[in-house]
Scaffold this motif. Structure first.
Motif, mmCIF file in Angstrom:
data_model
loop_
_atom_site.group_PDB
_atom_site.id
_atom_site.type_symbol
_atom_site.label_atom_id
_atom_site.label_comp_id
_atom_site.label_asym_id
_atom_site.label_seq_id
_atom_site.Cartn_x
_atom_site.Cartn_y
_atom_site.Cartn_z
ATOM 1 N N TRP A 40 0.821 -1.210 0.000
ATOM 2 C CA TRP A 40 0.000 0.000 0.000
ATOM 3 C C TRP A 40 0.855 1.260 0.000
ATOM 4 O O TRP A 40 0.479 2.268 -0.603
ATOM 5 N N ALA A 41 1.998 1.212 0.686
ATOM 6 C CA ALA A 41 2.894 2.370 0.674
ATOM 7 C C ALA A 41 3.413 2.639 -0.740
ATOM 8 O O ALA A 41 3.432 3.794 -1.204
ATOM 9 N N LEU A 42 3.816 1.570 -1.434
ATOM 10 C CA LEU A 42 4.249 1.732 -2.822
ATOM 11 C C LEU A 42 3.111 2.235 -3.701
ATOM 12 O O LEU A 42 3.307 3.086 -4.582
ATOM 13 N N GLN A 43 1.909 1.722 -3.453
ATOM 14 C CA GLN A 43 0.755 2.149 -4.238
ATOM 15 C C GLN A 43 0.481 3.639 -4.058
ATOM 16 O O GLN A 43 0.242 4.361 -5.037
ATOM 17 N N LEU A 61 -5.089 0.130 -10.830
ATOM 18 C CA LEU A 61 -5.551 -1.188 -11.263
ATOM 19 C C LEU A 61 -4.439 -2.230 -11.162
ATOM 20 O O LEU A 61 -4.696 -3.382 -10.809
ATOM 21 N N THR A 62 -3.207 -1.817 -11.453
ATOM 22 C CA THR A 62 -2.083 -2.756 -11.360
ATOM 23 C C THR A 62 -1.871 -3.235 -9.932
ATOM 24 O O THR A 62 -1.688 -4.435 -9.682
ATOM 25 N N PHE A 63 -1.906 -2.315 -8.970
ATOM 26 C CA PHE A 63 -1.690 -2.705 -7.576
ATOM 27 C C PHE A 63 -2.868 -3.512 -7.037
ATOM 28 O O PHE A 63 -2.672 -4.405 -6.200
ATOM 29 N N ILE A 106 -1.311 -11.979 -5.459
ATOM 30 C CA ILE A 106 -0.379 -12.514 -4.457
ATOM 31 C C ILE A 106 -1.119 -13.284 -3.376
ATOM 32 O O ILE A 106 -0.698 -14.364 -2.966
ATOM 33 N N TYR A 107 -2.251 -12.729 -2.915
ATOM 34 C CA TYR A 107 -2.958 -13.344 -1.786
ATOM 35 C C TYR A 107 -4.224 -14.086 -2.196
ATOM 36 O O TYR A 107 -4.908 -14.639 -1.332
ATOM 37 N N SER A 133 -9.424 2.598 -3.022
ATOM 38 C CA SER A 133 -8.720 2.553 -4.299
ATOM 39 C C SER A 133 -9.693 2.476 -5.471
ATOM 40 O O SER A 133 -9.496 3.133 -6.498
ATOM 41 N N VAL A 134 -10.756 1.698 -5.328
ATOM 42 C CA VAL A 134 -11.765 1.587 -6.381
ATOM 43 C C VAL A 134 -12.470 2.930 -6.581
ATOM 44 O O VAL A 134 -12.736 3.345 -7.721
ATOM 45 N N VAL A 135 -12.774 3.615 -5.491
ATOM 46 C CA VAL A 135 -13.390 4.948 -5.590
ATOM 47 C C VAL A 135 -12.478 5.900 -6.360
ATOM 48 O O VAL A 135 -12.932 6.685 -7.204
#
Length: 243
Positions: free
Chosen positions: A77-80, A142-144, A151-152, A193-195
């Motif tokens: 999330w930090a990278l995002q 969208l990539t993140f 990954i999960y 993120s979707v918002v």
């Protein structure tokens, strides 16, 4: 975190944003950055320390944790947040470039001359810079989201996971600490993120629609001006008769 520096960046981006862009900034910095710093980061702070497996084999717990969580939600999330906020500063840098050109132009041709009517107005290259920044932000979001789900395999944190990688002697059961709390924050961050993606798409359509309307009005004014000139030239060409 240096909140004054963050506030300065926020005010700079907000100054040149549309209404959708201002809402996007509010969602990012209130519902994502603040939640991330104040609450979510603390929830995952003791994640590895409370990851418990039903074995005492040395190294098995650490290997299983790395196998189940190859990258922490917090770091992802930090990278995002870094990647999705950086494109917005492209607009600020472009406006700063325009202001510097305006300053040099006035220094060369006089203070009463102007190169731009408004350096922050989204016309020409700045319009394209703003539109490209929206596409880049949407692609990063969208990539993140895809990476997190890939990954999960789910946005929900499981209570129990199984691991059989070396040096574990056999298939062992491992238990995630506070899975319900982490699931709530995961869904919250994904929802925010979707918002942001929806707001970016709305702003893209708004910019394109506004540009098309302006071009249509400009074409209509140009056509009207040409008709006026044509009528005036026709009046001048009419023969005059004297009695």
């Amino acid at each position: 975190m240096d909140w004054k520096f963050l506030e300065g960046l926020l005010s700079g981006v907000n100054k040149y944003s549309t209404a959708f862009g201002r809402i996007w900034l509010s969602v990012v910095f209130v519902f994502r950055v603040l939640v991330f710093v104040v609450a979510a980061e603390r929830v995952w702070s003791d994640d590895q320390g409370h990851f418990d497996c039903n074995t005492r084999q040395p190294g098995c717990t650490n290997i299983c944790y790395d196998y189940i969580f190859p990258i922490s939600h917090i770091r992802l999330w930090a990278l995002q947040l870094i990647f999705v906020t950086c494109p917005s500063f492209m607009v600020v840098l472009h406006v700063a470039y325009r202001k510097e050109r305006e300053r040099k132009y006035r220094a060369k041709h006089g203070e009463n001359t102007r190169l731009y009517n408004n350096p922050g107005q989204k016309h020409g290259g700045l319009w394209w810079t703003y539109l490209i920044s929206l596409f880049v932000k949407t692609i990063f979001e969208l990539t993140f989201l895809y990476l997190l789900h890939y990954i999960y395999e789910s946005f929900k944190l499981p209570r129990k996971v199984q691991c059989n990688v070396s040096p574990c002697p056999n298939l062992v059961d491992c238990y995630v600490s506070r899975p319900t709390e982490k699931t709530v924050f995961s869904y919250f961050m994904v929802g925010a993120s979707v918002v942001c993606v929806v707001l970016n798409i709305c702003e893209i359509f708004y910019l394109i629609a506004s540009r098309l309307v302006n071009l249509k009005h400009r074409g209509s004014r140009h056509t009207a001006t040409m008709n006026i000139h044509h009528d005036m030239s026709c009046d001048a060409c009419k023969p005059t008769f004297e009695l």
